[in-house]
Scaffold this motif. Sequence first.
Motif, PDB file in Angstrom:
ATOM      1  N   ASP A  69     -24.277 -17.390  -5.765  1.00 24.18           N
ATOM      2  CA  ASP A  69     -22.949 -17.934  -6.073  1.00 24.18           C
ATOM      3  C   ASP A  69     -22.357 -17.244  -7.305  1.00 24.18           C
ATOM      4  O   ASP A  69     -23.079 -16.939  -8.258  1.00 24.18           O
ATOM      5  N   PRO A  70     -21.045 -17.023  -7.303  1.00 28.22           N
ATOM      6  CA  PRO A  70     -20.403 -16.397  -8.468  1.00 28.22           C
ATOM      7  C   PRO A  70     -20.562 -17.230  -9.736  1.00 28.22           C
ATOM      8  O   PRO A  70     -20.679 -16.689 -10.831  1.00 28.22           O
ATOM      9  N   SER A  71     -20.545 -18.540  -9.595  1.00 29.52           N
ATOM     10  CA  SER A  71     -20.748 -19.419 -10.741  1.00 29.52           C
ATOM     11  C   SER A  71     -21.390 -20.706 -10.247  1.00 29.52           C
ATOM     12  O   SER A  71     -21.333 -21.028  -9.058  1.00 29.52           O
ATOM     13  N   LEU A  72     -22.003 -21.421 -11.170  1.00 32.22           N
ATOM     14  CA  LEU A  72     -22.699 -22.653 -10.812  1.00 32.22           C
ATOM     15  C   LEU A  72     -22.031 -23.852 -11.470  1.00 32.22           C
ATOM     16  O   LEU A  72     -21.414 -23.725 -12.529  1.00 32.22           O
ATOM     17  N   LYS A  73     -22.162 -25.007 -10.843  1.00 31.57           N
ATOM     18  CA  LYS A  73     -21.570 -26.236 -11.363  1.00 31.57           C
ATOM     19  C   LYS A  73     -22.583 -26.985 -12.217  1.00 31.57           C
ATOM     20  O   LYS A  73     -23.768 -27.028 -11.906  1.00 31.57           O
ATOM     21  N   LEU A  74     -22.076 -27.595 -13.284  1.00 32.06           N
ATOM     22  CA  LEU A  74     -22.923 -28.383 -14.166  1.00 32.06           C
ATOM     23  C   LEU A  74     -23.297 -29.704 -13.505  1.00 32.06           C
ATOM     24  O   LEU A  74     -22.551 -30.250 -12.697  1.00 32.06           O
ATOM     25  N   GLN A  75     -24.459 -30.199 -13.843  1.00 31.90           N
ATOM     26  CA  GLN A  75     -24.882 -31.526 -13.410  1.00 31.90           C
ATOM     27  C   GLN A  75     -24.229 -32.581 -14.293  1.00 31.90           C
ATOM     28  O   GLN A  75     -23.888 -32.317 -15.451  1.00 31.90           O
ATOM     29  N   ASN A  76     -24.041 -33.783 -13.751  1.00 29.77           N
ATOM     30  CA  ASN A  76     -23.481 -34.873 -14.558  1.00 29.77           C
ATOM     31  C   ASN A  76     -24.386 -35.210 -15.734  1.00 29.77           C
ATOM     32  O   ASN A  76     -23.926 -35.538 -16.832  1.00 29.77           O
ATOM     33  N   SER A  77     -25.682 -35.134 -15.482  1.00 31.31           N
ATOM     34  CA  SER A  77     -26.664 -35.386 -16.536  1.00 31.31           C
ATOM     35  C   SER A  77     -27.762 -34.347 -16.406  1.00 31.31           C
ATOM     36  O   SER A  77     -28.245 -34.078 -15.304  1.00 31.31           O
ATOM     37  N   SER A  78     -28.155 -33.752 -17.532  1.00 33.23           N
ATOM     38  CA  SER A  78     -29.152 -32.683 -17.465  1.00 33.23           C
ATOM     39  C   SER A  78     -30.041 -32.711 -18.700  1.00 33.23           C
ATOM     40  O   SER A  78     -29.545 -32.782 -19.829  1.00 33.23           O
ATOM     41  N   GLN A  79     -31.357 -32.691 -18.472  1.00 33.40           N
ATOM     42  CA  GLN A  79     -32.296 -32.619 -19.582  1.00 33.40           C
ATOM     43  C   GLN A  79     -33.542 -31.856 -19.147  1.00 33.40           C
ATOM     44  O   GLN A  79     -33.929 -31.900 -17.982  1.00 33.40           O
ATOM     45  N   ASN A  80     -34.134 -31.130 -20.074  1.00 29.43           N
ATOM     46  CA  ASN A  80     -35.266 -30.281 -19.719  1.00 29.43           C
ATOM     47  C   ASN A  80     -36.584 -31.042 -19.837  1.00 29.43           C
ATOM     48  O   ASN A  80     -37.488 -30.669 -20.571  1.00 29.43           O
ATOM     49  N   ASP A  81     -36.720 -32.123 -19.071  1.00 31.59           N
ATOM     50  CA  ASP A  81     -37.906 -32.972 -19.179  1.00 31.59           C
ATOM     51  C   ASP A  81     -39.161 -32.334 -18.589  1.00 31.59           C
ATOM     52  O   ASP A  81     -40.276 -32.687 -18.961  1.00 31.59           O
ATOM     53  N   GLU A  82     -39.009 -31.364 -17.674  1.00 29.62           N
ATOM     54  CA  GLU A  82     -40.164 -30.685 -17.085  1.00 29.62           C
ATOM     55  C   GLU A  82     -40.441 -29.329 -17.745  1.00 29.62           C
ATOM     56  O   GLU A  82     -41.460 -28.707 -17.492  1.00 29.62           O
ATOM     57  N   THR A 124     -27.126 -22.940 -16.838  1.00 28.27           N
ATOM     58  CA  THR A 124     -25.909 -22.711 -16.047  1.00 28.27           C
ATOM     59  C   THR A 124     -24.806 -22.110 -16.903  1.00 28.27           C
ATOM     60  O   THR A 124     -24.102 -21.178 -16.478  1.00 28.27           O
ATOM     61  N   ASN A 125     -24.631 -22.637 -18.103  1.00 25.39           N
ATOM     62  CA  ASN A 125     -23.603 -22.092 -19.004  1.00 25.39           C
ATOM     63  C   ASN A 125     -23.873 -20.625 -19.312  1.00 25.39           C
ATOM     64  O   ASN A 125     -22.943 -19.801 -19.316  1.00 25.39           O
ATOM     65  N   MET A 126     -25.119 -20.263 -19.555  1.00 25.51           N
ATOM     66  CA  MET A 126     -25.464 -18.870 -19.836  1.00 25.51           C
ATOM     67  C   MET A 126     -25.244 -17.985 -18.612  1.00 25.51           C
ATOM     68  O   MET A 126     -24.739 -16.862 -18.725  1.00 25.51           O
ATOM     69  N   PHE A 127     -25.631 -18.486 -17.456  1.00 31.31           N
ATOM     70  CA  PHE A 127     -25.440 -17.760 -16.205  1.00 31.31           C
ATOM     71  C   PHE A 127     -23.952 -17.499 -15.956  1.00 31.31           C
ATOM     72  O   PHE A 127     -23.547 -16.377 -15.615  1.00 31.31           O
ATOM     73  N   ASN A 128     -23.132 -18.519 -16.135  1.00 36.42           N
ATOM     74  CA  ASN A 128     -21.680 -18.386 -15.933  1.00 36.42           C
ATOM     75  C   ASN A 128     -21.065 -17.449 -16.973  1.00 36.42           C
ATOM     76  O   ASN A 128     -20.129 -16.689 -16.665  1.00 36.42           O
ATOM     77  N   ASN A 129     -21.560 -17.505 -18.213  1.00 36.94           N
ATOM     78  CA  ASN A 129     -21.074 -16.595 -19.260  1.00 36.94           C
ATOM     79  C   ASN A 129     -21.339 -15.142 -18.888  1.00 36.94           C
ATOM     80  O   ASN A 129     -20.485 -14.264 -19.111  1.00 36.94           O
ATOM     81  N   TYR A 130     -22.498 -14.879 -18.327  1.00 35.53           N
ATOM     82  CA  TYR A 130     -22.823 -13.506 -17.923  1.00 35.53           C
ATOM     83  C   TYR A 130     -21.887 -13.040 -16.813  1.00 35.53           C
ATOM     84  O   TYR A 130     -21.412 -11.898 -16.830  1.00 35.53           O
ATOM     85  N   GLN A 131     -21.614 -13.920 -15.871  1.00 30.69           N
ATOM     86  CA  GLN A 131     -20.695 -13.591 -14.777  1.00 30.69           C
ATOM     87  C   GLN A 131     -19.316 -13.217 -15.332  1.00 30.69           C
ATOM     88  O   GLN A 131     -18.722 -12.206 -14.938  1.00 30.69           O
ATOM     89  N   THR A 132     -18.826 -14.010 -16.272  1.00 32.90           N
ATOM     90  CA  THR A 132     -17.486 -13.802 -16.832  1.00 32.90           C
ATOM     91  C   THR A 132     -17.421 -12.565 -17.724  1.00 32.90           C
ATOM     92  O   THR A 132     -16.503 -11.745 -17.611  1.00 32.90           O
ATOM     93  N   GLN A 133     -18.407 -12.431 -18.620  1.00 30.78           N
ATOM     94  CA  GLN A 133     -18.319 -11.400 -19.649  1.00 30.78           C
ATOM     95  C   GLN A 133     -18.887 -10.039 -19.238  1.00 30.78           C
ATOM     96  O   GLN A 133     -18.538  -9.026 -19.844  1.00 30.78           O
ATOM     97  N   TYR A 134     -19.737 -10.031 -18.217  1.00 38.72           N
ATOM     98  CA  TYR A 134     -20.365  -8.762 -17.842  1.00 38.72           C
ATOM     99  C   TYR A 134     -20.063  -8.348 -16.402  1.00 38.72           C
ATOM    100  O   TYR A 134     -19.579  -7.239 -16.170  1.00 38.72           O
TER     101      TYR A 134
END
Length: 323
Positions: free
Chosen positions: A149-162, A178-188
Amino acid sequence: MKKKMISFASLGLVCATFFLSCETNNQAEEEQLDLALETPDKIISNTQAATLFQNDQNTRLAQIGKSRMSFEDKAIHFDLATLTAYINRLESMAVSKNIPITGASFVFGADANGKRTAFLMPSTRNASLDYQESFTIENGEFLTFKHVDPSLKLQNSSQNDENLILSPNGYLSFNEATNMFNNYQTQYISTFAKKVTKDYYTKAVWYSLEEFKDYFAYLQKKSKDHNLAITGVDVFFGVYNNDPSLELKSNAQTLFMSASTQQQTIINIKGKPLKQFTEEGFFAKNGDENTSGSLSFNEGQLSPPPPICNHSTCSAFKCKYVE
Protein backbone atom coordinates in the motif's frame (compact mmCIF):
# COMPACT_ATOMS: atom_id res chain seq x y z
CA MET A 1 73.30 -54.90 8.37
CA LYS A 2 74.21 -51.30 8.79
CA LYS A 3 73.08 -50.56 5.26
CA LYS A 4 69.73 -52.18 5.94
CA MET A 5 69.28 -50.10 9.07
CA ILE A 6 70.08 -46.99 7.11
CA SER A 7 67.58 -48.04 4.46
CA PHE A 8 64.88 -48.63 7.07
CA ALA A 9 65.72 -45.29 8.66
CA SER A 10 65.45 -43.59 5.27
CA LEU A 11 62.15 -45.35 4.64
CA GLY A 12 60.90 -44.20 8.01
CA LEU A 13 61.92 -40.63 7.21
CA VAL A 14 60.10 -40.82 3.86
CA CYS A 15 57.00 -42.26 5.51
CA ALA A 16 57.09 -39.64 8.24
CA THR A 17 57.45 -36.91 5.64
CA PHE A 18 54.63 -38.42 3.59
CA PHE A 19 52.22 -38.65 6.52
CA LEU A 20 53.19 -35.17 7.72
CA SER A 21 52.51 -33.89 4.22
CA CYS A 22 49.15 -35.70 4.18
CA GLU A 23 48.30 -34.30 7.59
CA THR A 24 49.19 -30.77 6.46
CA ASN A 25 47.13 -31.12 3.30
CA ASN A 26 44.19 -32.52 5.24
CA GLN A 27 44.43 -29.70 7.75
CA ALA A 28 44.47 -27.12 4.96
CA GLU A 29 41.46 -28.77 3.32
CA GLU A 30 39.61 -28.86 6.65
CA GLU A 31 40.34 -25.17 7.23
CA GLN A 32 39.03 -24.34 3.75
CA LEU A 33 35.94 -26.44 4.42
CA ASP A 34 35.37 -24.73 7.77
CA LEU A 35 35.72 -21.36 6.07
CA ALA A 36 33.21 -22.33 3.39
CA LEU A 37 30.74 -23.64 5.97
CA GLU A 38 30.96 -20.60 8.23
CA THR A 39 30.60 -17.96 5.50
CA PRO A 40 26.94 -17.13 4.79
CA ASP A 41 25.84 -17.25 1.16
CA LYS A 42 24.80 -13.60 1.12
CA ILE A 43 28.13 -12.13 2.21
CA ILE A 44 29.13 -9.50 -0.34
CA SER A 45 32.56 -8.08 -1.15
CA ASN A 46 33.91 -4.75 0.04
CA THR A 47 33.54 -3.41 -3.48
CA GLN A 48 29.92 -4.50 -3.73
CA ALA A 49 29.09 -2.84 -0.41
CA ALA A 50 30.82 0.40 -1.41
CA THR A 51 29.14 0.38 -4.83
CA LEU A 52 25.68 -0.02 -3.30
CA PHE A 53 26.45 2.82 -0.90
CA GLN A 54 27.69 5.18 -3.64
CA ASN A 55 24.81 4.28 -5.96
CA ASP A 56 22.37 5.36 -3.27
CA GLN A 57 24.16 8.69 -3.01
CA ASN A 58 24.27 9.26 -6.77
CA THR A 59 20.96 7.86 -7.96
CA ARG A 60 18.66 8.58 -5.01
CA LEU A 61 19.83 11.24 -2.57
CA ALA A 62 21.30 13.47 -5.27
CA GLN A 63 18.06 13.22 -7.26
CA ILE A 64 15.93 14.58 -4.40
CA GLY A 65 18.28 17.28 -3.09
CA LYS A 66 19.72 15.35 -0.15
CA SER A 67 23.25 14.79 -1.47
CA ARG A 68 24.90 16.63 1.45
CA MET A 69 23.76 14.13 4.03
CA SER A 70 26.73 13.09 6.20
CA PHE A 71 28.06 9.54 6.38
CA GLU A 72 27.04 9.32 10.04
CA ASP A 73 23.44 10.18 9.13
CA LYS A 74 23.36 7.27 6.69
CA ALA A 75 24.28 4.59 9.25
CA ILE A 76 21.35 2.93 11.01
CA HIS A 77 22.91 1.27 14.04
CA PHE A 78 21.59 -1.80 15.86
CA ASP A 79 23.22 -3.46 18.86
CA LEU A 80 24.32 -7.00 17.93
CA ALA A 81 23.19 -8.60 21.19
CA THR A 82 19.77 -6.95 20.87
CA LEU A 83 19.39 -8.15 17.28
CA THR A 84 20.40 -11.68 18.21
CA ALA A 85 17.93 -11.79 21.11
CA TYR A 86 15.17 -10.38 18.87
CA ILE A 87 15.59 -13.05 16.18
CA ASN A 88 15.77 -15.79 18.82
CA ARG A 89 12.55 -14.46 20.33
CA LEU A 90 10.77 -14.56 16.97
CA GLU A 91 11.91 -18.14 16.52
CA SER A 92 10.54 -19.08 19.95
CA MET A 93 7.28 -17.22 19.31
CA ALA A 94 6.73 -19.12 16.07
CA VAL A 95 6.69 -22.33 18.13
CA SER A 96 4.92 -21.16 21.28
CA LYS A 97 2.13 -19.27 19.50
CA ASN A 98 2.01 -21.46 16.40
CA ILE A 99 2.62 -18.51 14.05
CA PRO A 100 4.31 -19.32 10.71
CA ILE A 101 7.03 -16.69 11.08
CA THR A 102 9.24 -16.98 8.01
CA GLY A 103 11.72 -14.23 8.82
CA ALA A 104 11.94 -10.53 9.48
CA SER A 105 11.90 -7.46 7.25
CA PHE A 106 13.75 -4.18 7.53
CA VAL A 107 10.93 -1.77 6.69
CA PHE A 108 11.91 1.65 5.35
CA GLY A 109 10.97 4.70 7.37
CA ALA A 110 11.78 8.34 7.99
CA ASP A 111 11.45 10.42 11.14
CA ALA A 112 9.68 13.77 11.42
CA ASN A 113 12.89 15.57 10.38
CA GLY A 114 13.23 13.51 7.21
CA LYS A 115 16.12 11.29 8.34
CA ARG A 116 15.88 7.81 6.86
CA THR A 117 15.72 4.81 9.14
CA ALA A 118 14.67 1.18 9.10
CA PHE A 119 12.86 -0.95 11.65
CA LEU A 120 12.53 -4.70 11.96
CA MET A 121 9.21 -6.54 11.89
CA PRO A 122 8.41 -10.27 11.87
CA SER A 123 7.04 -11.57 8.58
CA THR A 124 4.84 -14.35 7.32
CA ARG A 125 4.19 -15.34 3.73
CA ASN A 126 1.11 -13.84 2.08
CA ALA A 127 0.17 -16.65 -0.29
CA SER A 128 -2.38 -14.69 -2.31
CA LEU A 129 0.08 -11.89 -3.16
CA ASP A 130 3.16 -14.13 -2.99
CA TYR A 131 5.34 -11.95 -0.78
CA GLN A 132 6.60 -11.74 2.80
CA GLU A 133 4.15 -9.57 4.71
CA SER A 134 5.16 -7.94 7.98
CA PHE A 135 2.95 -8.02 11.04
CA THR A 136 2.78 -7.17 14.72
CA ILE A 137 0.52 -8.04 17.63
CA GLU A 138 -1.11 -5.43 19.84
CA ASN A 139 -3.70 -6.08 22.55
CA GLY A 140 -3.90 -9.67 21.34
CA GLU A 141 -4.81 -8.55 17.80
CA PHE A 142 -2.82 -9.65 14.75
CA LEU A 143 -2.07 -6.54 12.64
CA THR A 144 -0.61 -6.79 9.14
CA PHE A 145 1.74 -4.15 7.81
CA LYS A 146 1.15 -4.10 4.05
CA HIS A 147 4.17 -2.83 2.12
CA VAL A 148 2.09 -2.98 -1.06
CA ASP A 149 0.00 0.00 0.00
CA PRO A 150 1.20 3.55 -0.72
CA SER A 151 0.36 4.54 2.85
CA LEU A 152 -1.04 2.89 5.95
CA LYS A 153 -3.86 3.94 8.27
CA LEU A 154 -3.33 4.50 11.97
CA GLN A 155 -5.10 2.35 14.52
CA ASN A 156 -7.55 3.99 16.92
CA SER A 157 -5.44 2.69 19.77
CA SER A 158 -1.87 1.44 19.50
CA GLN A 159 0.71 0.28 22.02
CA ASN A 160 3.82 -1.86 21.73
CA ASP A 161 2.79 -4.40 24.38
CA GLU A 162 4.38 -7.35 22.52
CA ASN A 163 7.54 -5.47 21.46
CA LEU A 164 7.64 -6.88 17.93
CA ILE A 165 8.76 -3.80 15.98
CA LEU A 166 12.42 -3.11 16.70
CA SER A 167 13.92 0.25 15.78
CA PRO A 168 17.49 1.50 16.44
CA ASN A 169 16.07 3.48 19.38
CA GLY A 170 13.93 0.76 20.91
CA TYR A 171 10.57 -0.85 20.24
CA LEU A 172 7.76 0.89 18.32
CA SER A 173 4.01 0.65 18.36
CA PHE A 174 2.08 -0.02 15.15
CA ASN A 175 1.16 3.67 14.87
CA GLU A 176 4.73 4.87 15.44
CA ALA A 177 5.95 2.52 12.71
CA THR A 178 3.11 3.60 10.42
CA ASN A 179 4.05 7.26 10.76
CA MET A 180 7.65 6.47 9.81
CA PHE A 181 6.55 4.30 6.89
CA ASN A 182 4.24 7.06 5.59
CA ASN A 183 7.00 9.67 6.05
CA TYR A 184 9.32 7.63 3.87
CA GLN A 185 6.65 7.35 1.18
CA THR A 186 6.11 11.13 1.19
CA GLN A 187 9.70 12.33 1.54
CA TYR A 188 11.59 9.74 -0.49
CA ILE A 189 9.45 7.60 -2.78
CA SER A 190 6.97 10.25 -3.93
CA THR A 191 9.73 12.85 -4.32
CA PHE A 192 11.91 10.45 -6.29
CA ALA A 193 8.97 9.31 -8.44
CA LYS A 194 8.57 12.90 -9.68
CA LYS A 195 12.14 12.75 -11.01
CA VAL A 196 12.37 9.14 -12.19
CA THR A 197 9.44 6.98 -13.27
CA LYS A 198 9.68 3.39 -12.08
CA ASP A 199 7.25 0.52 -11.87
CA TYR A 200 8.63 -0.68 -8.59
CA TYR A 201 9.78 1.11 -5.43
CA THR A 202 11.26 -0.98 -2.63
CA LYS A 203 9.84 -0.41 0.85
CA ALA A 204 11.30 -3.34 2.77
CA VAL A 205 14.02 -6.00 2.58
CA TRP A 206 13.37 -9.49 3.95
CA TYR A 207 15.69 -12.16 5.34
CA SER A 208 14.82 -15.55 6.80
CA LEU A 209 15.39 -16.19 10.49
CA GLU A 210 18.15 -18.64 9.61
CA GLU A 211 19.94 -16.04 7.46
CA PHE A 212 19.90 -13.54 10.33
CA LYS A 213 21.21 -16.15 12.77
CA ASP A 214 23.97 -17.32 10.42
CA TYR A 215 25.13 -13.75 9.79
CA PHE A 216 25.19 -12.81 13.49
CA ALA A 217 27.10 -15.99 14.35
CA TYR A 218 29.53 -15.23 11.52
CA LEU A 219 30.19 -11.72 12.90
CA GLN A 220 30.69 -13.04 16.43
CA LYS A 221 33.20 -15.63 15.22
CA LYS A 222 35.11 -13.11 13.11
CA SER A 223 35.13 -10.69 16.02
CA LYS A 224 36.70 -13.35 18.24
CA ASP A 225 39.11 -14.74 15.65
CA HIS A 226 40.46 -11.34 14.56
CA ASN A 227 40.04 -9.29 17.76
CA LEU A 228 37.70 -6.83 16.07
CA ALA A 229 35.40 -5.92 18.99
CA ILE A 230 32.26 -6.08 16.85
CA THR A 231 29.39 -4.80 18.96
CA GLY A 232 26.70 -4.01 16.41
CA VAL A 233 25.35 -4.04 12.90
CA ASP A 234 25.07 -0.94 10.74
CA VAL A 235 22.33 -0.92 8.11
CA PHE A 236 22.73 1.21 4.98
CA PHE A 237 20.49 2.06 2.07
CA GLY A 238 21.97 0.96 -1.23
CA VAL A 239 21.02 0.81 -4.91
CA TYR A 240 21.88 -1.95 -7.36
CA ASN A 241 23.70 -1.11 -10.58
CA ASN A 242 21.62 -0.16 -13.59
CA ASP A 243 22.38 -3.51 -15.19
CA PRO A 244 19.68 -5.29 -17.26
CA SER A 245 21.10 -8.67 -16.26
CA LEU A 246 19.97 -7.98 -12.69
CA GLU A 247 16.39 -7.97 -14.04
CA LEU A 248 13.99 -6.79 -11.30
CA LYS A 249 16.87 -5.70 -9.05
CA SER A 250 18.32 -3.41 -11.70
CA ASN A 251 18.49 0.13 -10.26
CA ALA A 252 16.38 -1.02 -7.29
CA GLN A 253 16.72 0.26 -3.75
CA THR A 254 17.97 -2.22 -1.17
CA LEU A 255 19.58 -2.42 2.25
CA PHE A 256 22.86 -4.01 3.21
CA MET A 257 24.35 -4.74 6.62
CA SER A 258 27.93 -4.33 7.80
CA ALA A 259 29.73 -4.98 11.07
CA SER A 260 30.11 -2.14 13.51
CA THR A 261 32.44 -1.37 16.38
CA GLN A 262 31.68 1.36 18.88
CA GLN A 263 33.61 3.79 16.68
CA GLN A 264 32.87 2.91 13.06
CA THR A 265 31.46 0.64 10.38
CA ILE A 266 33.98 -1.98 9.25
CA ILE A 267 33.69 -4.09 6.11
CA ASN A 268 36.45 -6.70 6.40
CA ILE A 269 38.50 -8.68 8.91
CA LYS A 270 41.30 -6.12 8.66
CA GLY A 271 38.98 -3.53 10.17
CA LYS A 272 38.78 -1.38 7.03
CA PRO A 273 36.18 1.38 7.63
CA LEU A 274 33.43 1.68 5.03
CA LYS A 275 33.71 5.46 5.19
CA GLN A 276 37.41 5.38 4.29
CA PHE A 277 36.89 2.77 1.59
CA THR A 278 34.25 4.87 -0.17
CA GLU A 279 36.02 8.21 0.27
CA GLU A 280 39.26 6.90 -1.21
CA GLY A 281 37.41 5.63 -4.26
CA PHE A 282 39.76 2.65 -4.26
CA PHE A 283 36.91 0.24 -4.95
CA ALA A 284 36.18 1.93 -8.27
CA LYS A 285 39.78 1.55 -9.49
CA ASN A 286 41.01 -1.74 -8.14
CA GLY A 287 38.43 -3.00 -5.69
CA ASP A 288 38.44 -6.11 -3.57
CA GLU A 289 35.95 -8.62 -5.00
CA ASN A 290 36.97 -11.34 -2.56
CA THR A 291 34.22 -12.17 -0.05
CA SER A 292 36.26 -14.44 2.24
CA GLY A 293 37.18 -11.64 4.65
CA SER A 294 34.14 -9.45 4.13
CA LEU A 295 31.77 -8.51 6.96
CA SER A 296 28.94 -7.15 4.79
CA PHE A 297 25.64 -8.90 4.01
CA ASN A 298 23.07 -8.30 1.27
CA GLU A 299 20.91 -10.10 -1.31
CA GLY A 300 17.75 -9.80 0.75
CA GLN A 301 14.34 -10.27 -0.82
CA LEU A 302 12.92 -6.92 -1.92
CA SER A 303 9.36 -6.02 -0.95
CA PRO A 304 6.64 -5.27 -1.96
CA PRO A 305 6.74 -7.79 -4.78
CA PRO A 306 7.37 -6.59 -8.31
CA PRO A 307 4.11 -6.10 -10.22
CA ILE A 308 2.99 -9.33 -11.87
CA CYS A 309 -0.39 -8.73 -13.38
CA ASN A 310 -2.92 -11.50 -13.94
CA HIS A 311 -5.80 -8.99 -14.15
CA SER A 312 -7.65 -10.74 -11.32
CA THR A 313 -6.88 -7.81 -9.01
CA CYS A 314 -6.56 -5.08 -11.62
CA SER A 315 -8.64 -2.13 -12.59
CA ALA A 316 -8.56 -1.05 -16.25
CA PHE A 317 -5.46 -3.24 -16.78
CA LYS A 318 -3.50 -1.35 -14.18
CA CYS A 319 -2.27 -3.50 -11.31
CA LYS A 320 -3.83 -2.67 -7.99
CA TYR A 321 -0.48 -3.17 -6.23
CA VAL A 322 1.65 -1.02 -8.50
CA GLU A 323 2.36 2.45 -7.16
